[in-house]
Design an enzyme around this catalytic site. Sequence first.
Site, PDB file in Angstrom:
ATOM      1  N   GLU A  12      -4.855  -3.575  -0.495  1.00  0.00           N
ATOM      2  CA  GLU A  12      -4.316  -2.430   0.251  1.00  0.00           C
ATOM      3  C   GLU A  12      -5.435  -1.623   0.915  1.00  0.00           C
ATOM      4  O   GLU A  12      -5.263  -0.457   1.252  1.00  0.00           O
ATOM      5  CB  GLU A  12      -3.463  -1.568  -0.684  1.00  0.00           C
ATOM      6  CG  GLU A  12      -2.353  -2.357  -1.370  1.00  0.00           C
ATOM      7  CD  GLU A  12      -0.958  -2.190  -0.750  1.00  0.00           C
ATOM      8  OE1 GLU A  12      -0.684  -1.125  -0.183  1.00  0.00           O
ATOM      9  OE2 GLU A  12      -0.155  -3.144  -0.845  1.00  0.00           O
ATOM     10  N   HIS A  32      -1.615   4.152  -4.965  1.00  0.00           N
ATOM     11  CA  HIS A  32      -2.975   3.809  -4.526  1.00  0.00           C
ATOM     12  C   HIS A  32      -3.934   4.723  -5.270  1.00  0.00           C
ATOM     13  O   HIS A  32      -3.597   5.874  -5.577  1.00  0.00           O
ATOM     14  CB  HIS A  32      -3.157   4.044  -3.023  1.00  0.00           C
ATOM     15  CG  HIS A  32      -2.393   3.108  -2.142  1.00  0.00           C
ATOM     16  ND1 HIS A  32      -1.663   3.524  -1.047  1.00  0.00           N
ATOM     17  CD2 HIS A  32      -2.262   1.760  -2.184  1.00  0.00           C
ATOM     18  CE1 HIS A  32      -1.124   2.473  -0.455  1.00  0.00           C
ATOM     19  NE2 HIS A  32      -1.457   1.405  -1.128  1.00  0.00           N
ATOM     20  N   CYS A  77      -4.614   9.387   3.506  1.00  0.00           N
ATOM     21  CA  CYS A  77      -3.929   8.130   3.849  1.00  0.00           C
ATOM     22  C   CYS A  77      -3.987   7.872   5.340  1.00  0.00           C
ATOM     23  O   CYS A  77      -3.984   6.727   5.780  1.00  0.00           O
ATOM     24  CB  CYS A  77      -2.446   8.206   3.476  1.00  0.00           C
ATOM     25  SG  CYS A  77      -2.113   8.407   1.742  1.00  0.00           S
TER      26      CYS A  77
END
Length: 416
Positions: free
Chosen positions: A161, A229, A345
């Site tokens: 990711e 995350h 993000c």
Amino acid sequence: MPVEINFDGIVGPSHNYAGLSPGNLAATRNAGAVSHPRAAALQGIAKMRANLALGLPQGILLPHPRPDHLWLSALATDYDRAPEHLRAQSLSASAMWAANAATVSPAADTTDGVCHLTVANLLTMPHRSHEARHTLRQLILAFADPSFLVHGPVPAPFGDEGAANHMRLCAEHGAPGVEVFVYGVPGGAFPARQHREASEAIARAHRLDPAGTLFVQQSRAAIDAGAFHNDVVAVANERVLFAHEQAFEDRDGFYADLRRLLPEVEIVEVPADRVGLADAIASYLFNAQLVTASGVQTLIVPGEARDNPRVWAWLQEHLAGNGPIRRVEVVDVRESMANGGGPACLRLRVVADPAMVDPRFLVDDARLDTIAAVVREHWPEAIAAAEIGDRALIGRIERARQALLEALDLVGLIDT
Ligand code: SUG
């Protein structure tokens, strides 16, 4: 001189709340809510303007073609005939979260002196699994200079990711750093999206010195509490690590390794009895951009962090003390936040000389004005869940992206 450039994903015109990410509590909670793509993109632009005002160089990544017709055609269907879940997955604007676009190792860390970028495969979530092809196209264009090497994604089944699970600690951005890869172990309530195997492959591809590279397990408790995350519970900048007490499975072992490899490291830990994991995750305290602005470690937090009394009290106390974070800035990115994406993000960090980057991917205030004008004219004001199959809306979304590519001289960014 290499500097840190933040590349923000421009929020695409299809931004909507379809609840596609199990384990991402905000996204799940807001499933079916009405989204506001225009406001969302303007919030992202305002965040970039605030970073420019802090003296930070700023880059952009573009929205991907949505719906992703190629992906649907690989699934032997098309937008009109696809079942509802595939429609939603092909339409997601999730490429806005550029921290998941790639993992970046600056030239100072690599044994071949090249800045390496590996596109994330994002294979755990179907709606994100088709981002890699379009990300790769953009990165190849933006980082075409031979001082960069762009790698394709790690193959399945190893989930990756990108930078959301990667931290870099160093004396200063241009100096060699300790790269920290944080992975999850499956078996908990929610998917562990970053696999150690993928992180190790990236470290090898990036020609990192194994002696200066750490692989650290994210705590099961953090994933189970909704930290899908690592960047939801930890962030690093230069010599500072800012983390929640429960971010890592073996916290003491990790801190000891870090102190051994970078003796000047400063670890700022928020104790669980001051801010619990639930508050940290709801407020996105750690999904902040920790940046060095005119020599000052500055934390750029979402408005939700100010709204949480325990989080805000901790921050005020830190500022009043002798801690390394000396300044806090608040930004409004609530449309992205409602899908689980905070300030950190939305950006991918690349330490490089800006002169080596394709200038079409760099912005100043004037270029942001151009982008904002396109957004105001073309981005839908609102998208309700029931409109996902609406042909007129789809046409509008496709024209909006095309208008942006034309305005930015990026029509060459073909969609196949
Ligand atoms: O992958 N949300 C994203 C949020 C990504 C945040 N990025 C970082 N932490 N770096 C995700 O879960 C929701 C989309 C939806 O449900 O439509 C979504 O994909």
